[in-house]
Enzyme design. Structure first.
Site, PDB file in Angstrom:
ATOM      1  N   HIS A 102      24.010  56.869  -3.212  1.00  0.00           N
ATOM      2  CA  HIS A 102      24.268  55.452  -3.432  1.00  0.00           C
ATOM      3  C   HIS A 102      25.354  54.955  -2.480  1.00  0.00           C
ATOM      4  CE1 HIS A 102      25.652  52.042  -6.248  1.00  0.00           C
ATOM      5  NE2 HIS A 102      24.637  51.634  -5.511  1.00  0.00           N
ATOM      6  N   ASP A 140      17.127  49.533  18.070  1.00  0.00           N
ATOM      7  CA  ASP A 140      16.309  49.424  19.273  1.00  0.00           C
ATOM      8  C   ASP A 140      16.764  50.482  20.272  1.00  0.00           C
ATOM      9  OD1 ASP A 140      18.573  48.380  20.712  1.00  0.00           O
ATOM     10  OD2 ASP A 140      18.031  46.341  20.119  1.00  0.00           O
ATOM     11  N   HIS A 189      27.435  40.762  16.560  1.00  0.00           N
ATOM     12  CA  HIS A 189      26.900  42.010  17.103  1.00  0.00           C
ATOM     13  C   HIS A 189      27.991  43.047  17.366  1.00  0.00           C
ATOM     14  CE1 HIS A 189      23.969  44.610  18.931  1.00  0.00           C
ATOM     15  NE2 HIS A 189      24.595  44.606  20.091  1.00  0.00           N
ATOM     16  N   TYR A 228      18.514  42.709  19.748  1.00  0.00           N
ATOM     17  CA  TYR A 228      19.074  42.687  18.392  1.00  0.00           C
ATOM     18  C   TYR A 228      18.111  43.204  17.324  1.00  0.00           C
ATOM     19  CZ  TYR A 228      22.459  39.917  20.898  1.00  0.00           C
ATOM     20  OH  TYR A 228      23.382  39.494  21.815  1.00  0.00           O
ATOM     21  N   ALA A 229      17.175  44.054  17.696  1.00  0.00           N
ATOM     22  CA  ALA A 229      16.255  44.660  16.725  1.00  0.00           C
ATOM     23  C   ALA A 229      16.932  45.893  16.132  1.00  0.00           C
ATOM     24  CB  ALA A 229      14.925  45.004  17.379  1.00  0.00           C
ATOM     25  N   ASN A 230      17.958  45.621  15.331  1.00  0.00           N
ATOM     26  CA  ASN A 230      18.771  46.662  14.708  1.00  0.00           C
ATOM     27  C   ASN A 230      19.054  46.252  13.273  1.00  0.00           C
ATOM     28  OD1 ASN A 230      19.403  48.037  17.337  1.00  0.00           O
ATOM     29  ND2 ASN A 230      20.417  46.083  17.720  1.00  0.00           N
TER      30      ASN A 230
END
EC number: 5.4.99.62
Length: 132
Positions: A20, A28, A98, A120-122
């Protein structure tokens, strides 16, 4: 051999080890990864595997209580942002700049690197619990 689900040994081990509030990152191919030991590199070629395919596989097996995204994804990669929202509509989203996102990755148990080559594909996924 496993019948279905994720086949990658390192990724299975990671997901099974999460408790948890532990965090993992799906990234990316360009995101700096602060700790080499905590890298699961799935990138094969530019664009493969895509970020969303890896996200789908992971969220199919992981309870997620919160996600963190870079604020910039809204304007710099709206298609991926909308796809994340559609897949995870019941999960709260925290937005950070970012640079702060990159700092937060240092606390993650691992970074899963995809072949995604869009900006920004994170995502940071915070593990929840599977209690009824």
């Amino acid at each position: 051999m496993k019948k279905n689900g994720i086949l990658n040994k390192e990724l299975n081990t990671l997901l099974a080890s999460l408790g948890h509030t532990d965090t993992i990152v799906i990234a990316d191919c360009g995101l700096p990864i602060p700790n080499e030991e905590a890298r699961i590199d799935l990138a094969l070629v530019k664009g493969f595997p895509p970020f969303l395919s890896v996200l789908d596989a992971v969220i199919n097996e992981l309870v997620v209580e919160e996600i963190v995204l870079a604020e910039e994804i809204k304007t710099q990669n709206p298609d991926v942002y909308e796809s994340i929202k559609a897949r995870m509509s019941d999960v709260p989203i925290q937005f950070v700049r970012h640079e702060e996102f990159k700092e937060m990755t240092k606390q993650a148990k691992a970074v899963i690197r995809t072949g995604e080559a869009t900006p920004y594909a994170n995502i940071i996924l915070r593990s929840g619990v599977n209690f009824s």
